[in-house]
Motif scaffolding. Structure first.
Motif, short mmCIF file in Angstrom:
data_model
loop_
_atom_site.label_atom_id
_atom_site.label_comp_id
_atom_site.label_asym_id
_atom_site.label_seq_id
_atom_site.Cartn_x
_atom_site.Cartn_y
_atom_site.Cartn_z
N LYS A 6 0.83 -1.20 0.00
CA LYS A 6 0.00 0.00 0.00
C LYS A 6 0.87 1.25 0.00
O LYS A 6 1.90 1.32 0.66
CB LYS A 6 -0.91 -0.02 1.24
N VAL A 56 -9.30 4.17 -0.15
CA VAL A 56 -8.30 3.20 -0.59
C VAL A 56 -8.68 2.75 -2.00
O VAL A 56 -9.79 2.26 -2.22
CB VAL A 56 -8.23 1.99 0.36
N ASP A 179 -3.75 4.61 -0.35
CA ASP A 179 -4.60 4.96 0.79
C ASP A 179 -4.44 6.46 1.04
O ASP A 179 -3.37 6.91 1.46
CB ASP A 179 -4.17 4.13 2.01
#
Length: 509
Positions: A6, A56, A179
């Motif tokens: 991420k 996200v 994110d």
């Protein structure tokens, strides 16, 4: 299980320009720019507002300009493809928020390569926002690209200093997520945990059913709040118009856990849910108010997500019965509701097997619990005379979970004829009854393989192994439910399901 890689984009809530933040990939970070208008909740994002959506989102591929960046590496882990002069990212029309190809000279100003002289689009990575089912006007062409030299705000994209774009590209991995949110701050930690519950209600002018939609019963399951906020925004904007009955939206049921980004505040809100004359913890106090709200309604849609991987599914209640455990008389309407929420799997049979789980814990000499521990929002809803289901939208980190939750809300409103829309089709293909539970008896007991909820298992196939070496086999053909790959003594290793006869009886259809 390896977590999904991420990228974090974090922007201070105060104390600086609203368009300046930080982009973080593992142990590497750079300053970045966002929309000149700052961040905005996904449900309120609009075309041309110069704001960057919170949430996200997936990163699927990148583009590079082979003319402006001829030395861009061709051996990166993340998939990049060369830009062509025919590429246009549509910001209006039937192909809204889609990459299209056009050789039309009249559209030269729309081409992605038009910014060669600025150097902003030598490398771009589209952000998967509003693209699964693109809705016109909700925002398009959200990219990661090079920032202007003065680090001024963008039209909604993420900007990285041009000299860092190559290093950023090297750090991208297939399947990565981005994110985007505010920084955690001391102000957030100090927020009053006793903040009142916030509900939004829309009442039609014609009588009809009363639906309540709940999110974040567990604070780390954020797809519910995001889906609900989007639905609220659409109701405000007129894209969803409640004509009959009334719908109450409760985006965050457990604010303490939500602000901590944890499953629980003081304890699991979805256990032993009932009104308590003397509340002992935060969840008791919240539970008292939620029980009151549930009794005011006819139907509940409770939106959740889960750890690990697996297909989205709906958890429904028991067949009609007059037994002492969970008497029920709305199995048919609840089954019809469950079958139309957009998932292919419906599971039922929770409370009976939870009672068996408690007996197993008692046999192991572990802390005794009562069957009321198995009562959550849907069980209380049925106890109160209504019906309701739990929608498990998928993995916590899967950006598709929000879309699944939002689609289920719209489908629920349409099925109950609360909005003017055609009746949603039946999507369920597999109905599973929970038939057994395997309990972790000692350290070292573990599942055999990387099971996911909904996985099929053949009779005799190894499911788990005891620390002693004993093999646990599937007693019949069936399904794995709620596998727990980090189970401790007294936890469920997994639940075991079988094909349900309710599909043949047609009360889930």
């Amino acid at each position: 299980m390896t977590s999904v890689p991420k990228i974090l984009v974090r922007v201070p809530r105060a104390g600086g320009p609203s368009h300046i933040g930080k982009l973080i990939v593992g142990d590497w970070s750079v300053p970045c720019t966002i929309g000149a208008g700052g961040l905005v909740q996904t449900s309120y994002k609009r075309e041309g507002d110069k704001r960057t959506p919170i949430g996200v989102f997936p990163l699927r591929y990148g583009l590079f300009d082979p003319v402006a960046a001829p030395n861009f590496p061709r051996d990166l882990a993340f998939p990049f493809v060369p830009l062509s002069d025919a590429m246009i990212w549509e910001e209006e029309g039937p192909d809204y928020n889609r990459l299209v190809f056009s050789e039309d000279d009249e559209r030269a100003d729309e081409r992605l390569t038009r910014r060669r002289q600025e150097g902003l689009f030598e490398v771009i990575v589209p952000i998967g926002f509003n693209d699964a089912v693109a809705e016109r006007g909700r925002g398009s062409a959200i990219f990661i690209h090079a920032a202007r030299t003065d680090m001024s705000g963008t039209a909604g994209c993420i900007g990285i200093p041009r000299e860092h774009m190559l290093e950023f590209s090297r750090r991208l991995q297939p399947g990565m997520l981005i994110d985007i949110d505010y920084e955690e701050s001391a102000d957030r930690v100090r927020l009053d945990p006793e903040t009142p519950l916030e509900t939004i209600r829309f009442t039609g002018l014609v009588p009809g059913p009363k639906l309540i939609v709940v999110g974040a019963v567990h604070g780390n399951e954020t797809c519910g709040p995001q889906a609900i906020l989007r639905a609220i925004g659409d109701c405000h904007m007129g894209r969803l118009s409640v004509r009959r009955g009334e719908v109450t939206f409760l985006p965050v049921a457990n604010m303490k856990a939500y602000r901590q980004n944890t499953r629980e505040g003081d304890r699991n809100l979805n256990r032993d849910l009932r009104e308590k004359t003397i509340p002992e913890d935060y969840e008791d106090r919240v539970g008292n108010r939620i029980c009151s709200l549930l009794r005011e309604h006819d139907v509940l849609l409770d939106i959740h997500s889960f750890r690990g991987e697996g297909e989205p599914f709906v958890f429904a209640g028991p067949p009609n019965n007059t037994g002492p455990m969970e008497p029920f008389r709305h199995a048919t309407p609840e089954g019809e509701f469950a079958a139309r929420l957009g998932t292919s799997i419906v599971i039922h049979g929770w409370l009976d097997i939870y009672a068996r789980f408690l007996k197993e814990r008692e046999r192991l000499g572990l802390t005794s619990r009562t069957i009321s521990e198995g009562v959550g929002t849907t069980e209380y809803m049925r106890f109160s005379g209504g019906y309701g289901v739990t929608l498990e939208c998928g993995s916590h980190d899967d950006p598709r979970a929000v879309e699944i939750g939002y689609s289920a809300i719209v489908r629920a409103l349409a099925h109950l004829r609360m909005i003017d829309s055609s009746s949603p089709s039946v999507t369920v293909e597999t109905v599973i009854r929970v038939a057994d539970v395997l309990v972790c008896e000692a350290k070292g007991d573990c599942l055999e393989g990387t099971w996911k909820t909904g996985d099929r298992v053949a009779a005799g196939q190894i499911i788990a192994r005891r620390a002693s070496g004993e093999v646990l086999n599937a007693p019949t053909d069936g399904f794995i439910i709620f596998p727990n790959h980090t189970a401790s003594s007294g936890d469920g290793l997994c639940y075991f399901g079988v094909a349900s006869d309710r599909a043949r009886r047609a009360d889930i259809r």
